[in-house]
Design a protein around this motif. Structure first.
Motif, PDB file in Angstrom:
ATOM      1  N   TYR A   1       0.721  -1.252   0.053  1.00  0.00           N
ATOM      2  CA  TYR A   1      -0.005  -0.030   0.070  1.00  0.00           C
ATOM      3  C   TYR A   1       1.032   1.293  -0.049  1.00  0.00           C
ATOM      4  N   PRO A   2       1.787   1.375   0.941  1.00  0.00           N
ATOM      5  CA  PRO A   2       2.729   2.419   0.838  1.00  0.00           C
ATOM      6  C   PRO A   2       3.489   3.011  -0.435  1.00  0.00           C
ATOM      7  N   ARG A   3       3.885   1.781  -1.012  1.00  0.00           N
ATOM      8  CA  ARG A   3       4.688   1.600  -2.205  1.00  0.00           C
ATOM      9  C   ARG A   3       3.838   2.074  -3.310  1.00  0.00           C
ATOM     10  N   LEU A   4       2.627   1.743  -3.427  1.00  0.00           N
ATOM     11  CA  LEU A   4       1.732   2.147  -4.582  1.00  0.00           C
ATOM     12  C   LEU A   4       1.485   3.784  -4.298  1.00  0.00           C
ATOM     13  N   ALA A   5       1.308   4.048  -2.906  1.00  0.00           N
ATOM     14  CA  ALA A   5       1.056   5.524  -2.655  1.00  0.00           C
ATOM     15  C   ALA A   5       2.259   6.429  -3.233  1.00  0.00           C
ATOM     16  N   ASP A   6       3.523   5.807  -2.823  1.00  0.00           N
ATOM     17  CA  ASP A   6       4.708   6.651  -3.279  1.00  0.00           C
ATOM     18  C   ASP A   6       4.703   6.723  -4.980  1.00  0.00           C
ATOM     19  N   LEU A   7       4.523   5.649  -5.571  1.00  0.00           N
ATOM     20  CA  LEU A   7       4.350   5.740  -7.125  1.00  0.00           C
ATOM     21  C   LEU A   7       3.329   6.695  -7.321  1.00  0.00           C
ATOM     22  N   ARG A   8       1.937   6.692  -6.808  1.00  0.00           N
ATOM     23  CA  ARG A   8       1.040   7.591  -7.061  1.00  0.00           C
ATOM     24  C   ARG A   8       1.365   8.873  -6.853  1.00  0.00           C
TER      25      ARG A   8
END
Length: 266
Positions: A131-138
Motif C-alpha cells: 500500500y505505501p509503495r503504491l502511494a509513493d508511486l501515485r
C-alpha cells in the motif's frame, strides 16, 4: 493508441501449450503483464525468453513451480525494476516494473489466502507492505498503470456468489475495504470499472476449476488495471477475452489514447 493486456497464466508452460503466444502475437498489444509463471528461468525455453517482436522480462520465485511475474514489451523500456525491498515477497517474485519515459507499467501478483490461514496472513502482510509503495508511486508525478491479479473481488457485482463468499478469502470485508482505500484515499482509478461501472458477469476474469464454474460463468473479477488519474482518463476501451482459454484466468485488455515513448521523452 496504447494497448495493455494483463493475464494470470497459471503456469507459463501450460499456457504456452494452450496457444498463448500465437494469440498474443495477434493482439497488437504494446505491453503484456503476466502473473503466476510457476517457472524458474532455467525452465523457460528460447522462445519464452525472446518471443518474436517482444522484449521479455521475468521475475521468477525462488520456490519451484510457484508465483512469478513477467512483462512482454513491444518497445524496450528505459528501465526495469524487479524489487520491492521486502525480502519475503521479493523471493516470491511478485513485482516487475517497466518505465517508458514518464509512464510506469507494473505487473503485480498479490498472494492468495485461500489455501490456509497462514497464507491469508501472508496476504495481509503483502497488502500492508504494498500500500505505501503504491502511494509513493501515485505521488511520484509519473503516470502509472498497475496490472495485477489482486486476488480480491472489490464489490458485490464482482463475483457471482457474493453472499456465500462473505467470509472467504478474496471477498473478506477487510480486503474489500483495502481496495476501497486504494481508490478513495490513495487516488488510484479502477480503469475497467470507470468504463463499465455496472458490468457483472462479462467482467469476471477468474473461474474455479470446481463445479463447472466456467461453463456456468460462476466467476470473480480478480484482475484489474489500476491507474493514476491522468492515464486513466485516456482509457477508451476495455474487454475481457473469453473465446479461448489459456488459464483459469482470462486476459483483460485496455486501450489508452496515449503514445508510448522511451528515452526520457516528454
Amino acid at each position: 493508441m496504447l494497448r495493455i493486456i494483463t493475464l494470470n497464466l497459471n503456469g507459463i508452460r501450460s499456457a504456452w501449450r494452450k496457444g498463448v503466444l500465437p494469440w498474443a502475437a495477434a493482439q497488437n498489444a504494446d505491453v503484456f503483464c503476466l502473473q503466476e509463471l510457476k517457472a524458474q528461468t532455467s525452465d523457460l525455453g528460447a522462445e519464452m525468453k525472446a518471443p518474436a517482436g517482444l522484449h521479455a522480462f521475468y521475475h521468477c520465485a525462488e520456490q519451484k513451480g510457484y508465483s512469478g511475474v513477467g512483462l512482454w514489451c513491444r518497445q524496450r523500456p528505459d528501465q526495469v525494476y524487479d524489487r520491492l525491498g521486502d525480502e519475503e515477497f521479493d523471493r516470491e517474485g511478485r513485482y516487475l516494473r517497466a518505465d517508458f519515459a514518464n509512464l510506469s507499467i507494473v505487473s503485480l501478483y498479490q498472494p492468495s489466502g485461500s489455501s490456509s490461514e497462514q497464507r491469508q496472513q501472508a496476504k495481509f502482510r503483502f497488502m500492508d507492505m504494498i500500500y505505501p509503495r503504491l502511494a509513493d508511486l501515485r505521488a511520484s508525478g509519473r503516470e502509472v498503470i498497475v496490472c495485477a491479479d489482486w486476488n480480491i473481488a472489490h464489490r458485490e457485482i464482482d463475483l457471482r456468489n457474493w453472499r456465500g463468499n462473505r467470509n472467504n478469502s478474496g471477498f473478506l470485508p477487510e480486503e474489500r475495504a483495502w481496495v476501497s482505500r486504494l481508490l478513495s484515499e490513495a487516488g488510484w482509478c479502477d480503469v475497467y470499472r470507470d468504463l463499465h461501472p455496472e458490468a457483472t458477469d462479462q467482467a469476471y476474469t477468474w473461474w474455479s476449476n470446481r463445479g463447472q464454474a466456467w461453463a456456468k460463468n460462476v466467476g470473480w473479477r480478480l484482475d484489474y488495471q489500476l491507474a493514476t488519474p491522468g492515464i486513466a482518463r485516456a482509457a477508451k476501451h476495455a474487454a475481457v477475452y473469453k473465446a479461448q482459454r489459456f488459464s483459469d484466468h482470462a486476459p483483460l485488455t485496455i486501450d489508452y489514447e496515449y503514445r508510448l515513448q522511451t528515452g526520457g521523452a516528454d
